[in-house]
Design an enzyme around this catalytic site. Structure first.
Site, PDB file in Angstrom:
ATOM      1  N   TYR A 180       0.856  -1.194   0.000  1.00 43.76           N
ATOM      2  CA  TYR A 180       0.000   0.000   0.000  1.00 43.76           C
ATOM      3  C   TYR A 180       0.888   1.238   0.000  1.00 43.76           C
ATOM      4  CZ  TYR A 180      -4.103  -2.908   1.137  1.00 43.76           C
ATOM      5  OH  TYR A 180      -5.106  -3.839   1.121  1.00 43.76           O
ATOM      6  N   HIS A 182      -1.425 -11.782  -0.821  1.00 45.53           N
ATOM      7  CA  HIS A 182      -2.207 -10.653  -1.340  1.00 45.53           C
ATOM      8  C   HIS A 182      -2.433 -10.735  -2.847  1.00 45.53           C
ATOM      9  CE1 HIS A 182      -2.627  -5.947  -1.422  1.00 45.53           C
ATOM     10  NE2 HIS A 182      -3.794  -6.559  -1.490  1.00 45.53           N
TER      11      HIS A 182
HETATM   12  N1  LIG Z   1      -7.095  -7.397  -2.000  1.00 43.57           N
HETATM   13  C1  LIG Z   1      -7.242  -6.995  -0.752  1.00 43.57           C
HETATM   14  O1  LIG Z   1      -6.769  -7.603   0.175  1.00 43.57           O
HETATM   15  C2  LIG Z   1      -7.987  -5.716  -0.451  1.00 43.57           C
HETATM   16  C3  LIG Z   1      -8.665  -5.040  -1.471  1.00 43.57           C
HETATM   17  C4  LIG Z   1      -9.358  -3.894  -1.142  1.00 43.57           C
HETATM   18  C5  LIG Z   1      -9.326  -3.423   0.161  1.00 43.57           C
HETATM   19  N2  LIG Z   1      -8.610  -4.061   1.114  1.00 43.57           N
HETATM   20  C6  LIG Z   1      -8.530  -3.543   2.507  1.00 43.57           C
HETATM   21  O2  LIG Z   1      -9.810  -3.110   2.873  1.00 43.57           O
HETATM   22  C7  LIG Z   1      -9.771  -1.722   3.185  1.00 43.57           C
HETATM   23  C8  LIG Z   1     -11.086  -1.098   2.761  1.00 43.57           C
HETATM   24  O3  LIG Z   1     -11.148  -0.919   1.358  1.00 43.57           O
HETATM   25  P1  LIG Z   1     -11.105   0.528   0.698  1.00 43.57           P
HETATM   26  O4  LIG Z   1     -10.402   1.438   1.636  1.00 43.57           O
HETATM   27  O5  LIG Z   1     -10.555   0.409  -0.655  1.00 43.57           O
HETATM   28  O6  LIG Z   1     -12.641   0.896   0.510  1.00 43.57           O
HETATM   29  P2  LIG Z   1     -13.861   1.287   1.487  1.00 43.57           P
HETATM   30  O7  LIG Z   1     -13.596   0.880   2.873  1.00 43.57           O
HETATM   31  O8  LIG Z   1     -15.078   0.776   0.818  1.00 43.57           O
HETATM   32  O9  LIG Z   1     -13.886   2.872   1.367  1.00 43.57           O
HETATM   33  C9  LIG Z   1     -12.807   3.665   1.792  1.00 43.57           C
HETATM   34  C10 LIG Z   1     -13.099   5.084   1.355  1.00 43.57           C
HETATM   35  O10 LIG Z   1     -14.230   5.551   2.096  1.00 43.57           O
HETATM   36  C11 LIG Z   1     -13.886   6.763   2.724  1.00 43.57           C
HETATM   37  N3  LIG Z   1     -14.572   6.838   4.021  1.00 43.57           N
HETATM   38  C12 LIG Z   1     -14.545   5.940   5.022  1.00 43.57           C
HETATM   39  N4  LIG Z   1     -15.336   6.344   6.037  1.00 43.57           N
HETATM   40  C13 LIG Z   1     -15.854   7.542   5.666  1.00 43.57           C
HETATM   41  C14 LIG Z   1     -16.747   8.451   6.276  1.00 43.57           C
HETATM   42  N5  LIG Z   1     -17.278   8.209   7.495  1.00 43.57           N
HETATM   43  N6  LIG Z   1     -17.076   9.586   5.598  1.00 43.57           N
HETATM   44  C15 LIG Z   1     -16.562   9.844   4.366  1.00 43.57           C
HETATM   45  N7  LIG Z   1     -15.701   8.996   3.724  1.00 43.57           N
HETATM   46  C16 LIG Z   1     -15.354   7.865   4.371  1.00 43.57           C
HETATM   47  C17 LIG Z   1     -12.385   6.750   2.910  1.00 43.57           C
HETATM   48  O11 LIG Z   1     -11.993   8.091   2.976  1.00 43.57           O
HETATM   49  P3  LIG Z   1     -10.780   8.674   3.875  1.00 43.57           P
HETATM   50  O12 LIG Z   1      -9.521   8.135   3.266  1.00 43.57           O
HETATM   51  O13 LIG Z   1     -10.930  10.155   3.703  1.00 43.57           O
HETATM   52  O14 LIG Z   1     -10.981   8.255   5.297  1.00 43.57           O
HETATM   53  C18 LIG Z   1     -11.954   6.042   1.622  1.00 43.57           C
HETATM   54  O15 LIG Z   1     -11.906   6.953   0.541  1.00 43.57           O
HETATM   55  C19 LIG Z   1      -8.538  -1.179   2.493  1.00 43.57           C
HETATM   56  O16 LIG Z   1      -8.108   0.033   3.067  1.00 43.57           O
HETATM   57  C20 LIG Z   1      -7.599  -2.333   2.684  1.00 43.57           C
HETATM   58  O17 LIG Z   1      -7.073  -2.306   4.004  1.00 43.57           O
HETATM   59  C21 LIG Z   1      -7.967  -5.227   0.841  1.00 43.57           C
END
Ligand SMILES: NC(=O)c1ccc[n+]([C@@H]2O[C@H](COP(=O)([O-])OP(=O)(O)OC[C@H]3O[C@@H](n4cnc5c(N)ncnc54)[C@H](OP(=O)(O)O)[C@@H]3O)[C@@H](O)[C@H]2O)c1
Length: 313
Positions: free
Chosen positions: A60, A125
């Site tokens: 990341y 991953h």
């Molecule tokens: N292949 C894999 O293993 C894989 C793939 C995808 C994701 N992941 C993991 O899962 C996590 C979650 O996925 P994601 O971060 O891509 O997507 P997500 O959790 O669906 O959405 C994250 C986004 O939502 C925003 N957000 C969160 N809470 C908020 C709120 N209360 N108000 C306004 N905006 C908000 C965040 O903004 P801010 O940055 O401004 O807080 C960010 O832009 C990742 O960070 C990662 O750790 C793993």
């Protein structure tokens, strides 16, 4: 927050897990920059708050997420008791080498950046980047993880990725205690259902990442017209708009429904929400507790049902 069992690992985690890909500074994926001070402050607020589970990865922000977490851990004097920090192994940025040798190097990089001498949970991953045969070869990524676990550098192994059929294949190896699926168990796309059922039958912890589809379901489709980091189809956008209107009629934020869609399912050990500002922890726990009337659930679940066979990710 009541904790849930992380499969059969003996670890107990909060149903909310802090995702850290945005705080590694990932403008190409999220559309904004995140500076180091803000990231470190975010991690410090997590370490001092009610959530005990954090998810990162070797790649990341090309390692920046782990470096910033390591900086915050050093400032805080290490993880608080009972805190669970998971990371993932990756090829070097710009390289396709996902060999066993690279996996070993990836783990050593993570240990150094995080300032730890062992890792509690390490996921393979996005193994869709190589063939299953390559990953499971005697000198491949899976064997390297098993060896690192036997050597005591890793406590538990997980697999994290997109394609559901491939994740099911990895679970059959019986070496993984946890599986992460992303963007496939949300109000938009619930095609991870067979994986959730399979993980439950094996006692493998199912971790649901990206309940907001990367941002659309929290900021709205007008602000974030992407789903799973790519432009969403007109059909997805109109379904989400219909969900948004149903939520508005009941005075419920769409984000509360998106988050609770995952949290209310007891088979999900934890839901991984990406965040990069210190206020997010309180905002997310408030969304998790926002009351949602049954009448709204029945309207939302009807709209969500169209995503059972996936939206073509
Ligand atoms: N292949 C894999 O293993 C894989 C793939 C995808 C994701 N992941 C993991 O899962 C996590 C979650 O996925 P994601 O971060 O891509 O997507 P997500 O959790 O669906 O959405 C994250 C986004 O939502 C925003 N957000 C969160 N809470 C908020 C709120 N209360 N108000 C306004 N905006 C908000 C965040 O903004 P801010 O940055 O401004 O807080 C960010 O832009 C990742 O960070 C990662 O750790 C793993």
């Amino acid at each position: 927050m009541d904790k849930r069992e992380l499969g059969t690992t003996g670890l107990q985690v909060t149903p909310l897990c802090v995702g850290t890909s945005p705080l590694g500074n990932f403008p190409s994926q999220y559309g904004y920059e995140v500076g180091e001070d803000q990231a470190v402050e975010t991690v410090l607020s997590v370490l001092g708050g009610p959530l005990n589970f954090m998810d990162t990865s070797n790649n990341y922000g090309d390692g920046e997420s782990e470096r910033r977490i390591g900086k915050a851990l050093a400032e805080a004097g290490g993880p608080p008791p009972g805190f669970v920090l998971a990371t993932k192994v990756d090829p070097l940025p710009g390289s396709e080498d996902f060999s066993g040798e690279r996996v070993r190097a990836s783990v050593h990089e993570s240990l150094e950046r995080l300032g730890l001498d062992r890792l509690q949970l390490v996921h393979l991953h996005d193994p869709e980047r190589i063939s299953f045969e390559e990953a499971t070869a005697p000198d491949g990524a899976v064997q390297a993880l098993v060896d690192l676990q036997q050597e005591g550098l890793i406590e538990h192994l997980g697999v994290a990725g997109g394609p559901i059929d491939l994740m099911l294949r990895y679970l059959q190896l019986d070496v993984f205690a946890a599986v992460i699926s992303h963007n496939r168990y949300t109000l938009v796309d619930s095609s991870a259902e067979p994986l959730i059922a399979d993980a439950a039958s094996r006692g493998v912890a199912f971790l649901n990442a990206a309940p907001y589809g990367g941002g659309m379901l929290v900021r709205g489709p007008q602000a974030v017209p992407n789903y799973c980091y790519q432009p969403a189809s007109a059909q997805v956008i109109s379904r989400v708009e219909a969900m948004q209107q149903a939520c508005q009629r009941h005075g419920v934020p769409l984000a509360a429904a998106a988050l609770q869609f995952s949290l209310r399912d007891e088979r999900v050990a934890s839901t991984i929400v990406g965040m990069s500002t210190p206020q997010r922890v309180a905002q997310t726990t408030a969304l998790a507790e926002h009351p949602i009337p049954e009448e709204l659930w029945s309207q939302l679940l009807e709209l969500a049902a169209e995503g059972r066979s996936g939206v073509g990710l």
